[in-house]
Design an enzyme around this catalytic site. Structure first.
Site, PDB file in Angstrom:
ATOM      1  N   HIS A 158       0.800  -1.213   0.002  1.00 18.02           N
ATOM      2  CA  HIS A 158       0.091   0.095   0.052  1.00 18.02           C
ATOM      3  C   HIS A 158       0.695   1.236  -0.058  1.00 18.02           C
ATOM      4  CE1 HIS A 158      -3.640  -2.067   0.232  1.00 18.02           C
ATOM      5  NE2 HIS A 158      -3.302  -2.486   1.321  1.00 18.02           N
ATOM      6  N   ARG A 175       7.021  -5.842   3.399  1.00 23.30           N
ATOM      7  CA  ARG A 175       5.372  -6.341   3.054  1.00 23.30           C
ATOM      8  C   ARG A 175       5.368  -6.350   1.576  1.00 23.30           C
ATOM      9  NH1 ARG A 175      -0.351  -4.458   5.114  1.00 23.30           N
ATOM     10  NH2 ARG A 175       0.281  -2.524   4.057  1.00 23.30           N
ATOM     11  N   GLU A 196      -6.539 -11.495   7.351  1.00 19.61           N
ATOM     12  CA  GLU A 196      -7.432 -10.018   7.017  1.00 19.61           C
ATOM     13  C   GLU A 196      -8.732 -10.327   6.434  1.00 19.61           C
ATOM     14  OE1 GLU A 196      -4.499  -7.127   5.342  1.00 19.61           O
ATOM     15  OE2 GLU A 196      -4.003  -8.847   4.412  1.00 19.61           O
ATOM     16  N   ASP A 242      -8.684  -4.292   7.212  1.00 19.59           N
ATOM     17  CA  ASP A 242      -8.901  -5.468   6.399  1.00 19.59           C
ATOM     18  C   ASP A 242      -9.760  -6.227   7.090  1.00 19.59           C
ATOM     19  OD1 ASP A 242      -8.613  -4.535   3.828  1.00 19.59           O
ATOM     20  OD2 ASP A 242      -6.544  -5.056   3.582  1.00 19.59           O
TER      21      ASP A 242
END
Length: 266
Positions: A46, A71, A147, A173
């Protein structure tokens, strides 16, 4: 090779404090690394960081001794292996929903015969030191992000995956996955059903002898998570910290000048 300091901390019974890097800047990474974090994770999912920039960020962190992780954007072998080759000591993978996906994740992180990782640690052989190929399997951390509703339904099977080091909770999430948009999005959940889900993931991880991590939005909630028994907590990322600190400082100054009326002259 240089040992993974996160693993060493766990052996001593210490919780790990992790930071998140979403700004594509080596200097920001260097600055964050000097603040005393145990680990820093570059966010390729993200954040606005691309792969080549992430390599420079890993280089900038090296002098501090902080443990670097990445990540990755998704469960895709190419980027997972490249993140490790660049020098990451762990991979956090989003949206792991079942045991088959967890097993694939582990296989991408480990060299044969445990996994299928291709050998070519271009930078890692320099940054991590000699004997990387022989010792990497014991030093790379493999995190599956929990998530979704599907992941929660398959929690035991995911946690039982051989070679998986931990379950990493993405509470934003997870909240959407379990409740839809009934609650505002965000990290530090206070809804009873979400706290129950978070603690179920924690208990399940520990029951299977692996670690549990929680992404937090504040230091207060991170301390709370450590008290619950989480092995690693992540504080808000660099973007949020910069915006929160800037907003707080500006609000204080403008408040001292008479609030919005004073602010309108700028």
């Amino acid at each position: 090779m240089k040992p993974n300091k996160i693993i060493a901390m766990w052996r001593e019974g210490k919780p790990v404090v992790n930071g998140f890097l979403s700004i594509p800047c080596a200097f920001v990474s260097e600055l964050m690394a000097e603040q005393g974090y145990d680990a820093l994770t570059i966010d390729l999912q993200h954040g606005v960081v691309d792969y080549q920039t992430s390599v420079g960020m890993l280089q900038a962190m090296r002098a501090s001794g902080v443990t670097p992780m990445v990540r990755v954007p998704w469960l895709e072998p190419g980027i997972i292996m490249k993140a490790l080759d660049a020098g990451a000591y762990g991979v956090v993978c989003p949206m792991i929903n079942n045991a088959e996906q967890a097993a694939r994740l582990v296989s991408y992180v480990r060299y044969p015969p445990v996994g299928v990782r291709s050998f070519g640690p271009t930078r890692a052989s320099i940054s991590a030191g000699a004997d990387y190929g022989r010792e990497a399997n014991d030093n790379m951390l493999c995190w599956a992000m929990i998530e979704t509703r599907e992941a929660l339904d398959n929690l035991d099977a995911i946690a039982a995956t051989p070679g998986l080091d931990g379950l990493y909770i993405g509470p934003a999430d997870l909240t959407i996955g379990l409740t839809g948009m009934r609650y505002p999005t965000g990290f530090d959940r206070e809804e009873p059903e979400m706290i129950e889900a978070i603690q179920l993931i924690l208990r399940t991880a520990h029951a299977h002898g692996i670690k549990a991590a929680l992404h937090c939005g504040s230091a207060t909630y991170a301390l709370r998570a450590i008290q619950w028994g989480f092995d690693m907590v992540t504080l808000a990322n660099d973007v949020r910290m910069l915006s929160n600190a800037s907003s707080a400082a500006l609000k204080e100054v403008r408040g001292g000048l008479g609030g919005e009326a004073a602010g309108s002259q700028y």
